[in-house]
Design a protein around this motif. Sequence first.
Motif, PDB file in Angstrom:
ATOM      1  N   ALA A   1     -50.856 -22.336  19.532  1.00  0.00           N
ATOM      2  CA  ALA A   1     -51.240 -20.923  19.575  1.00  0.00           C
ATOM      3  C   ALA A   1     -50.102 -20.033  19.089  1.00  0.00           C
ATOM      4  O   ALA A   1     -48.930 -20.274  19.412  1.00  0.00           O
ATOM      5  CB  ALA A   1     -51.623 -20.529  21.004  1.00  0.00           C
ATOM      6  N   ILE A   2     -50.464 -19.021  18.313  1.00  0.00           N
ATOM      7  CA  ILE A   2     -49.490 -18.020  17.843  1.00  0.00           C
ATOM      8  C   ILE A   2     -50.063 -16.618  18.038  1.00  0.00           C
ATOM      9  O   ILE A   2     -51.255 -16.469  18.312  1.00  0.00           O
ATOM     10  CB  ILE A   2     -49.101 -18.230  16.347  1.00  0.00           C
ATOM     11  N   ARG A   3     -49.208 -15.623  17.857  1.00  0.00           N
ATOM     12  CA  ARG A   3     -49.692 -14.244  17.984  1.00  0.00           C
ATOM     13  C   ARG A   3     -50.676 -13.932  16.855  1.00  0.00           C
ATOM     14  O   ARG A   3     -50.581 -14.489  15.759  1.00  0.00           O
ATOM     15  CB  ARG A   3     -48.502 -13.255  17.936  1.00  0.00           C
ATOM     16  N   LYS A   4     -51.586 -13.028  17.146  1.00  0.00           N
ATOM     17  CA  LYS A   4     -52.565 -12.632  16.134  1.00  0.00           C
ATOM     18  C   LYS A   4     -51.917 -11.840  15.008  1.00  0.00           C
ATOM     19  O   LYS A   4     -50.801 -11.342  15.141  1.00  0.00           O
ATOM     20  CB  LYS A   4     -53.657 -11.778  16.790  1.00  0.00           C
ATOM     21  N   GLY A   5     -52.615 -11.738  13.903  1.00  0.00           N
ATOM     22  CA  GLY A   5     -52.159 -10.896  12.801  1.00  0.00           C
ATOM     23  C   GLY A   5     -50.993 -11.454  12.021  1.00  0.00           C
ATOM     24  O   GLY A   5     -50.177 -10.706  11.495  1.00  0.00           O
ATOM     25  N   ASP A   6     -50.895 -12.788  11.944  1.00  0.00           N
ATOM     26  CA  ASP A   6     -49.753 -13.395  11.267  1.00  0.00           C
ATOM     27  C   ASP A   6     -50.209 -14.508  10.315  1.00  0.00           C
ATOM     28  O   ASP A   6     -49.986 -15.688  10.579  1.00  0.00           O
ATOM     29  CB  ASP A   6     -48.775 -13.933  12.326  1.00  0.00           C
ATOM     30  N   PRO A   7     -50.847 -14.129   9.210  1.00  0.00           N
ATOM     31  CA  PRO A   7     -51.399 -15.141   8.295  1.00  0.00           C
ATOM     32  C   PRO A   7     -50.337 -16.046   7.675  1.00  0.00           C
ATOM     33  O   PRO A   7     -50.617 -17.207   7.374  1.00  0.00           O
ATOM     34  CB  PRO A   7     -52.097 -14.302   7.210  1.00  0.00           C
ATOM     35  N   ASP A   8     -49.121 -15.528   7.483  1.00  0.00           N
ATOM     36  CA  ASP A   8     -48.079 -16.365   6.864  1.00  0.00           C
ATOM     37  C   ASP A   8     -47.724 -17.566   7.736  1.00  0.00           C
ATOM     38  O   ASP A   8     -47.585 -18.682   7.257  1.00  0.00           O
ATOM     39  CB  ASP A   8     -46.817 -15.527   6.612  1.00  0.00           C
ATOM     40  N   PHE A   9     -47.562 -17.302   9.025  1.00  0.00           N
ATOM     41  CA  PHE A   9     -47.193 -18.381   9.944  1.00  0.00           C
ATOM     42  C   PHE A   9     -48.354 -19.371  10.093  1.00  0.00           C
ATOM     43  O   PHE A   9     -48.170 -20.589  10.044  1.00  0.00           O
ATOM     44  CB  PHE A   9     -46.783 -17.786  11.304  1.00  0.00           C
TER      45      PHE A   9
ATOM     46  N   PHE B   1     -46.774  -5.657  -3.435  1.00  0.00           N
ATOM     47  CA  PHE B   1     -47.063  -4.381  -2.802  1.00  0.00           C
ATOM     48  C   PHE B   1     -46.293  -4.242  -1.504  1.00  0.00           C
ATOM     49  O   PHE B   1     -46.021  -5.221  -0.819  1.00  0.00           O
ATOM     50  CB  PHE B   1     -48.567  -4.241  -2.558  1.00  0.00           C
ATOM     51  N   ALA B   2     -45.962  -2.995  -1.178  1.00  0.00           N
ATOM     52  CA  ALA B   2     -45.154  -2.713   0.007  1.00  0.00           C
ATOM     53  C   ALA B   2     -45.782  -3.300   1.278  1.00  0.00           C
ATOM     54  O   ALA B   2     -45.090  -3.843   2.127  1.00  0.00           O
ATOM     55  CB  ALA B   2     -44.972  -1.211   0.160  1.00  0.00           C
ATOM     56  N   ALA B   3     -47.108  -3.207   1.367  1.00  0.00           N
ATOM     57  CA  ALA B   3     -47.784  -3.699   2.567  1.00  0.00           C
ATOM     58  C   ALA B   3     -47.629  -5.216   2.702  1.00  0.00           C
ATOM     59  O   ALA B   3     -47.404  -5.735   3.785  1.00  0.00           O
ATOM     60  CB  ALA B   3     -49.262  -3.326   2.530  1.00  0.00           C
ATOM     61  N   ASP B   4     -47.722  -5.914   1.564  1.00  0.00           N
ATOM     62  CA  ASP B   4     -47.558  -7.367   1.587  1.00  0.00           C
ATOM     63  C   ASP B   4     -46.149  -7.747   2.007  1.00  0.00           C
ATOM     64  O   ASP B   4     -45.920  -8.679   2.751  1.00  0.00           O
ATOM     65  CB  ASP B   4     -47.838  -7.959   0.201  1.00  0.00           C
ATOM     66  N   LEU B   5     -45.204  -6.976   1.493  1.00  0.00           N
ATOM     67  CA  LEU B   5     -43.802  -7.232   1.778  1.00  0.00           C
ATOM     68  C   LEU B   5     -43.536  -7.049   3.272  1.00  0.00           C
ATOM     69  O   LEU B   5     -42.838  -7.845   3.902  1.00  0.00           O
ATOM     70  CB  LEU B   5     -42.942  -6.258   0.961  1.00  0.00           C
ATOM     71  N   ASP B   6     -44.114  -6.005   3.859  1.00  0.00           N
ATOM     72  CA  ASP B   6     -43.973  -5.738   5.287  1.00  0.00           C
ATOM     73  C   ASP B   6     -44.563  -6.871   6.115  1.00  0.00           C
ATOM     74  O   ASP B   6     -43.986  -7.311   7.093  1.00  0.00           O
ATOM     75  CB  ASP B   6     -44.707  -4.439   5.662  1.00  0.00           C
ATOM     76  N   LEU B   7     -45.723  -7.335   5.682  1.00  0.00           N
ATOM     77  CA  LEU B   7     -46.401  -8.416   6.383  1.00  0.00           C
ATOM     78  C   LEU B   7     -45.489  -9.639   6.434  1.00  0.00           C
ATOM     79  O   LEU B   7     -45.324 -10.274   7.469  1.00  0.00           O
ATOM     80  CB  LEU B   7     -47.704  -8.748   5.650  1.00  0.00           C
ATOM     81  N   TRP B   8     -44.877  -9.937   5.306  1.00  0.00           N
ATOM     82  CA  TRP B   8     -43.995 -11.094   5.242  1.00  0.00           C
ATOM     83  C   TRP B   8     -42.746 -10.881   6.069  1.00  0.00           C
ATOM     84  O   TRP B   8     -42.338 -11.752   6.829  1.00  0.00           O
ATOM     85  CB  TRP B   8     -43.654 -11.409   3.780  1.00  0.00           C
ATOM     86  N   LYS B   9     -42.146  -9.686   5.940  1.00  0.00           N
ATOM     87  CA  LYS B   9     -40.918  -9.406   6.710  1.00  0.00           C
ATOM     88  C   LYS B   9     -41.161  -9.547   8.205  1.00  0.00           C
ATOM     89  O   LYS B   9     -40.344 -10.065   8.941  1.00  0.00           O
ATOM     90  CB  LYS B   9     -40.394  -7.992   6.395  1.00  0.00           C
ATOM     91  N   ASN B  10     -42.323  -9.086   8.645  1.00  0.00           N
ATOM     92  CA  ASN B  10     -42.653  -9.126  10.077  1.00  0.00           C
ATOM     93  C   ASN B  10     -43.260 -10.455  10.511  1.00  0.00           C
ATOM     94  O   ASN B  10     -43.511 -10.664  11.691  1.00  0.00           O
ATOM     95  CB  ASN B  10     -43.631  -8.000  10.423  1.00  0.00           C
ATOM     96  N   SER B  11     -43.499 -11.326   9.567  1.00  0.00           N
ATOM     97  CA  SER B  11     -44.092 -12.610   9.925  1.00  0.00           C
ATOM     98  C   SER B  11     -43.139 -13.402  10.814  1.00  0.00           C
ATOM     99  O   SER B  11     -41.925 -13.422  10.593  1.00  0.00           O
ATOM    100  CB  SER B  11     -44.383 -13.409   8.658  1.00  0.00           C
ATOM    101  N   THR B  12     -43.716 -14.066  11.799  1.00  0.00           N
ATOM    102  CA  THR B  12     -42.913 -14.926  12.678  1.00  0.00           C
ATOM    103  C   THR B  12     -42.204 -15.991  11.842  1.00  0.00           C
ATOM    104  O   THR B  12     -41.064 -16.352  12.127  1.00  0.00           O
ATOM    105  CB  THR B  12     -43.828 -15.590  13.725  1.00  0.00           C
TER     106      THR B  12
END
Length: 250
Positions: free
Chosen positions: A212-220, A4-15
């Motif tokens: 510690a990492i930034r919030k909202g980054d489950p992939d990292f 899904f597009a949202a998942d893809l965005d999450l990954w692209k933006n992942s640290t």
Amino acid sequence: LNMFAADLDLWKNSTLNKIVQKGELRVGLEPGYMPFEMKDKKGEVIGYDVDMAKKMAKELGVKLTLVPTAWDGIIAGLITDKYDIIISGMTVTQQRNLEVNFANPYLVVGQTVLMNKSLEGKIKTAQELDKSGYTIVTKLGTSAEIAIKKFYKNAKIVTFETEADAVSEVLNNNADAFVYDQPYNLLFMADKGKDKLVHLDKALTYEPLAWAIRKGDPDFLNWLNNFLRQCQEDKVVDFSNELYNKWLVD
Ligand code: ARG
């Protein structure tokens, strides 16, 4: 297979994705906290956390860039993307956890007390230092500061920019006791503390240390926790025990 597009965005933006794309892992840390990050005689930053960061970069297949940063502002630097991760002996506190995410703890420490030797015999526990007339020092913005504000209601509390400045106050008889993370105190005691300080080494707090990492980054976060777990389980051949023995056992 659907992505899904949202998942893809999450990954692209992942640290994690950005680190791999750029071929660089940027680690924020504040040297001065032995044995985790400190400068050697040549001015190079070394320590437990540094070795861990090197191993992390190696596993990611990227180069490592250390970004030395003052403690005050180290979380702000992460949030404004000056580095990808904080590896700096940071205690997981509920307050910090409102601003950042933490990977699982890699070590647990506690606060202990380095007391002026002139009080030996007179003072036997950290508690007994809570009297007006006594001065307790530590480093600004640390878990030690939170701890002493909670424990000491009558003693005077003074904070300093660095741990070295704070503990010097006790050596120079300007303060009665320095409260800080136990590994630091053990090393300080063995080095400059002999004949001058007494280590009240019963831990006053329970403090998990974590990256510690930034919030909202489950992939990292997922990558880090699996990396950590593997390192801990591989301890016979890998860094968990090796690093522990190198930096934390004399
Ligand atoms: N564990 C303490 C804290 O999180 C002190 C850490 C200080 N670290 C450093 N690299 N100076 O507040």
